[in-house]
Design a protein around this motif. Structure first.
Motif, mmCIF file in Angstrom:
data_model
loop_
_atom_site.group_PDB
_atom_site.id
_atom_site.type_symbol
_atom_site.label_atom_id
_atom_site.label_comp_id
_atom_site.label_asym_id
_atom_site.label_seq_id
_atom_site.Cartn_x
_atom_site.Cartn_y
_atom_site.Cartn_z
ATOM 1 N N GLY B 102 59.001 41.734 36.652
ATOM 2 C CA GLY B 102 58.038 40.633 36.664
ATOM 3 C C GLY B 102 56.661 41.122 37.089
ATOM 4 O O GLY B 102 55.637 40.675 36.568
ATOM 5 N N MET B 103 56.644 42.068 38.027
ATOM 6 C CA MET B 103 55.365 42.605 38.497
ATOM 7 C C MET B 103 54.663 43.358 37.369
ATOM 8 O O MET B 103 53.443 43.252 37.207
ATOM 9 N N LEU B 104 55.445 44.099 36.595
ATOM 10 C CA LEU B 104 54.857 44.844 35.472
ATOM 11 C C LEU B 104 54.266 43.864 34.454
ATOM 12 O O LEU B 104 53.145 44.060 33.974
ATOM 13 N N ALA B 105 55.009 42.785 34.168
ATOM 14 C CA ALA B 105 54.514 41.788 33.219
ATOM 15 C C ALA B 105 53.234 41.142 33.752
ATOM 16 O O ALA B 105 52.277 40.911 33.003
ATOM 17 N N TYR B 106 53.205 40.884 35.062
ATOM 18 C CA TYR B 106 52.020 40.305 35.707
ATOM 19 C C TYR B 106 50.819 41.235 35.549
ATOM 20 O O TYR B 106 49.706 40.805 35.227
ATOM 21 N N LEU B 107 51.047 42.527 35.742
ATOM 22 C CA LEU B 107 49.967 43.509 35.603
ATOM 23 C C LEU B 107 49.485 43.604 34.156
ATOM 24 O O LEU B 107 48.282 43.684 33.903
ATOM 25 N N GLU B 108 50.433 43.589 33.226
ATOM 26 C CA GLU B 108 50.062 43.639 31.802
ATOM 27 C C GLU B 108 49.135 42.482 31.466
ATOM 28 O O GLU B 108 48.114 42.646 30.802
ATOM 29 N N GLN B 109 49.511 41.299 31.970
ATOM 30 C CA GLN B 109 48.738 40.098 31.672
ATOM 31 C C GLN B 109 47.373 40.142 32.350
ATOM 32 O O GLN B 109 46.338 39.901 31.726
ATOM 33 N N THR B 150 53.253 41.851 46.820
ATOM 34 C CA THR B 150 53.313 40.426 46.480
ATOM 35 C C THR B 150 52.169 40.173 45.505
ATOM 36 O O THR B 150 51.329 41.058 45.307
ATOM 37 N N LYS B 151 52.127 38.973 44.971
ATOM 38 C CA LYS B 151 51.029 38.654 44.055
ATOM 39 C C LYS B 151 49.678 38.788 44.752
ATOM 40 O O LYS B 151 48.724 39.324 44.186
ATOM 41 N N LEU B 157 44.519 44.508 45.213
ATOM 42 C CA LEU B 157 44.398 45.888 44.713
ATOM 43 C C LEU B 157 43.574 45.928 43.434
ATOM 44 O O LEU B 157 42.706 46.784 43.272
ATOM 45 N N LEU B 158 43.863 44.983 42.544
ATOM 46 C CA LEU B 158 43.168 44.979 41.256
ATOM 47 C C LEU B 158 41.685 44.657 41.422
ATOM 48 O O LEU B 158 40.843 45.164 40.698
#
Lengths: 445, 162
Positions: B102-109, B150-151, B157-158
């Motif tokens: 889910g974290m990877l998908a969140y980062l992709e988005q 966490t989100k 970080l981003l």
């Protein structure tokens, strides 16, 4: 429940920073190396043998015995080397990183003791490429040790020269295998060597070499401080000392803990000092006890102790202390796919059964997970696994190194113990867990 | 004339670094320094340009083929110029059990990129277990490690990257 009375590796970590030389010396650091330098090298090896210290990298091989395979200088006059395996990369395992970060001098003191016992004047610490911070802490510690006159031309002021260098890897699981590690140290791709000859006879640069894990070497100063008998008694059976284990996955308090050899998986998962159990309503479905290459256990097999030999009757292994817990909501097909994908990716490509077989298994498992599985797929999966390494496990399979087994044995154990889940995927033509294959944890669903 | 590989300062660092590395090995084993020498080159150039690998091979009395073999075997070496931020996300079992997929998908988005695609700014990719299993999920940005994510932490970080 056996709460650990005395800690070995993590003993001083609660007292404050122990990663500096000043901090380490305040806790009595380097006194044991000084003592060892007054002993005969053979006597040091004897102490290590008597202590029951076994390799913490995964194989659990008796350390003193490994050292004794190095031929005498009369038989082989080549230089000898010590190589430290700090290439921690077995999935589920996160312990050596903490030693490098929290107590690098404990390992460095152990290196001094081991090198003197082996007659080695050079030690290479092969650390994992991804360990930027731990490597920086270690570099600083090595620098301090040189500046203080511990390492260098005169080891602790004696006439014995010892140089210690850190070499960082660059991202390859296979380099944790000891002969691949040596190839990598020689500046090559990490392709394991056929054994025999064993590294103790023909190792780095063709010279006698001992390869030891970080935790193994970090245990040495305590053995010489408290005695080999004390260390042996701390353990159980044929294994001396304690273990650093990492519990991860579906527990409330994941982390890395130092535990007694007589601690059971159940205690590690549920005790308030360790994993603190699972969230309310959840139960353990499965547990991988020693890094992802260790065959999976089911919920009825959690009373096994963490001692090295205790896992044999369960056809699994204590491995590198990476305990991963899956709760009743996790999809076992999806879990196995993650494991299989890893070995497919990390196969070095040298031996055909592993190079071709690991990706093949990963593809079949993914196909089943995505609802495209057919009834013949499970047989194919088992046949491919069997061609890489036979089940039940007999030691080494049909490949040069144990990566073949590491990828094949989990597949065998998952299908054997959770066959119904695989069959349900095939029958229902979908993952019964839908888009929630990972159980209960984390914000990122 | 193509541009020189190194600036004067980089050349100095490279020369000094190679000399130090070679002192760690027996004189007849210069090629043993291949991994650290390539790492040194990458630290100066962010990747391994062909002319740089040639230079490393020459200094180590090895061959270009040997340098390429090593460069392409280890995933941390970049034989193509990577995006400014290389983001390695662990999706192995221990992290996956704590939401890494889910974290990877969140980062992709969030980053508007796909895992495995090397863009100018971001090179987001899945990586193998980072020995952070008790502190999952985790990721590394240009080799700096971040764990217990966490989100909120990922967002923070981003934010620093843009």
């Amino acid at each position: 429940m056996s709460v650990l009375a005395e800690k070995v590796i993590t003993r001083d970590w609660a007292k404050g920073p122990n990663h500096t030389l000043a901090g380490y010396k305040k806790n009595g650091g380097y006194a044991q190396l000084k003592k060892a330098l007054t002993m005969a090298p053979a006597a040091i090896t004897d102490e290590v043998k008597k202590s029951g210290l076994r390799g913490r990298g995964g194989a659990g091989f008796p350390t003193g015995l490994k050292w004794s395979f190095v031929p005498s200088l009369e038989k082989n006059s080549k230089p000898r080397y010590l190589a430290i395996n700090a290439d921690e990369s077995e999935p589920g395992t996160a312990k050596d990183r903490f030693i490098l970060e929290n107590d690098p001098h404990l390992m460095l003191e152990g290196i001094g003791i081991a090198c003197f016992a082996l007659g080695a004047h050079t030690c290479y610490i092969y650390s994992r490429g991804e360990f930027k911070h731990p490597s920086a802490v270690l570099d600083k510690a090595i620098e301090e040790a040189y500046a203080d006159g511990i390492f260098g031309k005169k080891l602790m002021g004696t006439d014995y020269e010892l140089n210690v260098y850190q070499v960082r890897g660059a991202g390859a699981y296979i380099c944790g295998e000891e002969t691949a590690l040596l190839e990598s140290l020689e500046g090559k791709k990490g392709w394991p060597r056929l054994k025999p000859p064993f590294p103790a006879v023909v190792g780095l640069f063709g010279c006698p070499t001992v390869v030891n894990n970080v935790e193994t070497i970090a245990s040495l100063p305590r053995i010489f401080e408290k005695g080999s008998e004390w260390f042996m008694k701390l353990g159980t059976g044929k294994s001396g000392g304690t273990r650093l284990v990492t519990v991860s996955g579906a527990v409330i308090r994941p982390g890395t803990y130092e535990v007694g050899m007589d601690t059971s998986l159940r205690e590690l998962i549920y005790a308030k000092e360790y994993g603190q159990g699972l969230p309310e309503g959840r139960t353990v479905k499965a547990c991988i006890p020693g890094g992802s290459s260790a065959p999976v256990l089911n919920a009825d097999e959690l009373d096994v102790k963490l001692e090295f030999d205790a896992f044999k009757p369960l056809q699994s292994m204590a491995g590198s202390g990476g305990v991963m817990v899956m709760d009743d909501t996790a999809c076992m097909v999806r879990c196995l796919w993650r494991v299989a994908r890893f070995y497919a990716e990390e196969s070095c490509g040298q031996c055909t059964p592993c190079r071709e077989g690991q990706p093949w298994m990963a593809r079949i498992i993914r196909k089943i997970e995505e609802g495209r599985g057919e009834s013949a797929d499970l047989d194919t999966l088992i046949n491919v696994a069997q061609a890489i390494a036979p089940w039940p496990p007999i030691g080494l399979g049909n490949t040069i190194c144990a990566l073949g087994d590491a990828g094949a044995l989990p597949v065998q154990s998952f299908v054997q113990k959770f066959r119904k889940e695989f069959e349900d995927h095939i029958a229902q033509k979908r993952c019964p867990h839908g888009d929630q294959p990972w159980g209960v944890f984390g914000e990122f669903k | 004339m193509s541009e020189p590989l190194f600036t004067a300062d980089e050349q100095k660092k490279f020369d000094a670094g190679i000399a130090e590395l070679l002192s760690h090995y027996p004189p007849d084993r210069k090629s043993a320094a291949m991994l650290p020498a390539l790492r040194l080159l990458q630290s100066l150039k962010t990747w391994l340009p062909p002319e740089g690998m040639q230079l490393v091979a020459q200094r180590l009395e090895s061959t270009v083929e040997a340098a390429y073999e090593v460069a392409t075997f280890y995933v941390m070496f970049h034989t193509k110029k990577p995006g400014t931020y290389v983001i390695d996300v662990c999706t192995n079992l221990a992290c996956a059990l704590r939401g890494a997929e889910g974290m990877l998908a969140y980062l992709e988005q969030k980053l508007g990129t796909k895992a495995g695609e090397n863009g100018e700014k971001y090179f987001l990719r899945e990586t193998e277990c980072l020995a952070s299993c008790g502190t999952a999920p985790c990721l590394q940005i240009n080799e700096d490690h971040h764990e217990n994510l966490t989100k909120v932490k990922v967002d923070a970080l981003l934010e620093k990257l843009s």
